[in-house]
Design a protein around this motif. Structure first.
Motif, PDB file in Angstrom:
ATOM      1  N   PHE A 157       1.650   5.355 -15.797  1.00  0.00           N
ATOM      2  CA  PHE A 157       1.875   4.844 -14.450  1.00  0.00           C
ATOM      3  C   PHE A 157       3.357   4.956 -14.124  1.00  0.00           C
ATOM      4  O   PHE A 157       4.205   4.431 -14.853  1.00  0.00           O
ATOM      5  CB  PHE A 157       1.412   3.391 -14.344  1.00  0.00           C
ATOM      6  CG  PHE A 157      -0.052   3.207 -14.616  1.00  0.00           C
ATOM      7  CD1 PHE A 157      -0.996   3.535 -13.657  1.00  0.00           C
ATOM      8  CD2 PHE A 157      -0.486   2.741 -15.849  1.00  0.00           C
ATOM      9  CE1 PHE A 157      -2.347   3.383 -13.909  1.00  0.00           C
ATOM     10  CE2 PHE A 157      -1.840   2.579 -16.113  1.00  0.00           C
ATOM     11  CZ  PHE A 157      -2.777   2.903 -15.138  1.00  0.00           C
ATOM     12  N   TYR A 161      -0.743   6.949  -7.683  1.00  0.00           N
ATOM     13  CA  TYR A 161      -1.228   5.746  -7.003  1.00  0.00           C
ATOM     14  C   TYR A 161      -1.827   6.116  -5.659  1.00  0.00           C
ATOM     15  O   TYR A 161      -1.487   7.151  -5.070  1.00  0.00           O
ATOM     16  CB  TYR A 161      -0.079   4.767  -6.741  1.00  0.00           C
ATOM     17  CG  TYR A 161       0.670   4.296  -7.955  1.00  0.00           C
ATOM     18  CD1 TYR A 161       0.012   3.785  -9.064  1.00  0.00           C
ATOM     19  CD2 TYR A 161       2.062   4.340  -7.981  1.00  0.00           C
ATOM     20  CE1 TYR A 161       0.716   3.328 -10.170  1.00  0.00           C
ATOM     21  CE2 TYR A 161       2.775   3.883  -9.083  1.00  0.00           C
ATOM     22  CZ  TYR A 161       2.100   3.387 -10.169  1.00  0.00           C
ATOM     23  OH  TYR A 161       2.802   2.942 -11.263  1.00  0.00           O
ATOM     24  N   ALA A 171      -6.067   0.884 -11.458  1.00  0.00           N
ATOM     25  CA  ALA A 171      -5.617   1.125 -12.823  1.00  0.00           C
ATOM     26  C   ALA A 171      -6.694   0.781 -13.837  1.00  0.00           C
ATOM     27  O   ALA A 171      -6.887   1.500 -14.825  1.00  0.00           O
ATOM     28  CB  ALA A 171      -4.346   0.323 -13.104  1.00  0.00           C
ATOM     29  N   GLY A 220       3.950   2.616 -18.706  1.00  0.00           N
ATOM     30  CA  GLY A 220       4.361   2.409 -17.331  1.00  0.00           C
ATOM     31  C   GLY A 220       5.874   2.360 -17.227  1.00  0.00           C
ATOM     32  O   GLY A 220       6.551   1.788 -18.096  1.00  0.00           O
ATOM     33  N   GLY A 259       5.619   0.883 -12.448  1.00  0.00           N
ATOM     34  CA  GLY A 259       4.441   1.153 -13.263  1.00  0.00           C
ATOM     35  C   GLY A 259       4.321   0.269 -14.480  1.00  0.00           C
ATOM     36  O   GLY A 259       3.228   0.116 -15.045  1.00  0.00           O
ATOM     37  N   VAL A 274       1.965  -2.405 -13.556  1.00  0.00           N
ATOM     38  CA  VAL A 274       0.585  -1.926 -13.548  1.00  0.00           C
ATOM     39  C   VAL A 274       0.073  -1.780 -14.976  1.00  0.00           C
ATOM     40  O   VAL A 274      -1.039  -2.214 -15.310  1.00  0.00           O
ATOM     41  CB  VAL A 274       0.487  -0.589 -12.792  1.00  0.00           C
ATOM     42  CG1 VAL A 274      -0.957  -0.085 -12.774  1.00  0.00           C
ATOM     43  CG2 VAL A 274       1.018  -0.732 -11.364  1.00  0.00           C
TER      44      VAL A 274
END
Length: 257
Positions: free
Chosen positions: A68, A96, A115, A135, A139, A142
């Motif tokens: 991410f 995303y 996610a 991430g 990120g 996430v």
């Protein structure tokens, strides 16, 4: 006259607070710098209200990594680097919603739900392997959510923060950001639910996510942790350090040996 000036200043301040609240997602998400045509992607996942699209690097491996990116990151720019650094993993670089070639508009609620759906899809594609999660910057919030809600053996957080609220409040100290922000990404609350191991890459000259916010996040996690420091690196040039990719590669390879 003093009362009039004070009233004008208060009105201006309140107007700025309202503007900050209404425009907050434009300050958090920068998808406009990442858009590409859907025909350039090789992976898609249908969601109830959007289609997420991205790329699969090193297909066919037993183990997988779900990555991410940051708030203005074009994840497809990482394809060659991931292919070279992680030959033992299939890497999923999915934009995303609102980013890359994915549909929709980004919000915390939507990105976190997406996610989890992505993780579950990747897990079905790798039934005999591990699905690690990484991430960077935004990120990291996430990725931490996925690790809190799913069985993730290895979590990699790159320039992570304790919460988006805390970082935003530090950048806008004169505004009541804690009251205004809707998308909060409270990683400090979520990270303790991660049951696997953790690698944190910390940039010593990070002015976007100062190391203090990374350190606060680390105090919330009591599991096995590796911290790789890059004292001379900033928020955006961390991945240029020669030790960056080897740190990620050795951490993941140790999990699958």
């Amino acid at each position: 006259m003093l009362a009039w000036i004070a009233g004008a200043l208060l009105a201006t301040y309140l107007a700025l607070c309202v503007l900050l609240y209404l425009q907050q997602r434009r300050l958090i998400y920068y998808p406009q710098f990442t858009r590409v045509d859907a025909g350039q992607t090789d992976f898609s996942l249908a969601r109830p209200d959007a289609v997420l699209r991205g790329w699969v690097v090193n297909p066919g491996r037993t183990h997988a990594l779900l990555y991410f990116g940051g708030n203005a990151e074009s994840v497809d720019a990482n394809r060659e680097a991931f292919a070279r650094a992680l030959p033992s993993h299939t890497v999923y670089l999915v934009a995303y919603r609102g980013y890359g070639a994915s549909d929709g508009a980004p919000t915390e609620t939507a990105l976190l739900a997406d996610a989890l759906a992505l993780h579950d899809e990747v897990a079905t594609r790798h039934p005999d392997g591990q699905v690690a999660v990484a991430g960077r910057s935004l990120g990291s919030g996430v990725a931490t959510h996925v690790a809190a809600e799913r069985d993730v053996s290895s979590l990699i957080l790159i320039t992570p923060f304790d919460s988006l609220v805390a970082v935003a409040q530090a950048h806008y100290p004169i505004f009541p950001v804690r009251l205004l922000l809707d998308d909060r990404y409270d990683s400090t609350a979520r990270l303790p639910r991660h049951r696997g191991k953790l690698l944190v890459l910390r940039a010593g000259r990070d002015t976007v996510v100062p190391p203090l916010h990374t350190d606060r996040l680390l105090t919330a996690f009591k599991g096995p942790t590796q911290v790789q420091d890059f004292p001379a690196a900033g928020h955006d040039d961390l991945s240029l350090d020669p030790a960056y990719w080897p740190a990620i590669g050795s951490f993941l390879d140790a999990d699958v040996e």
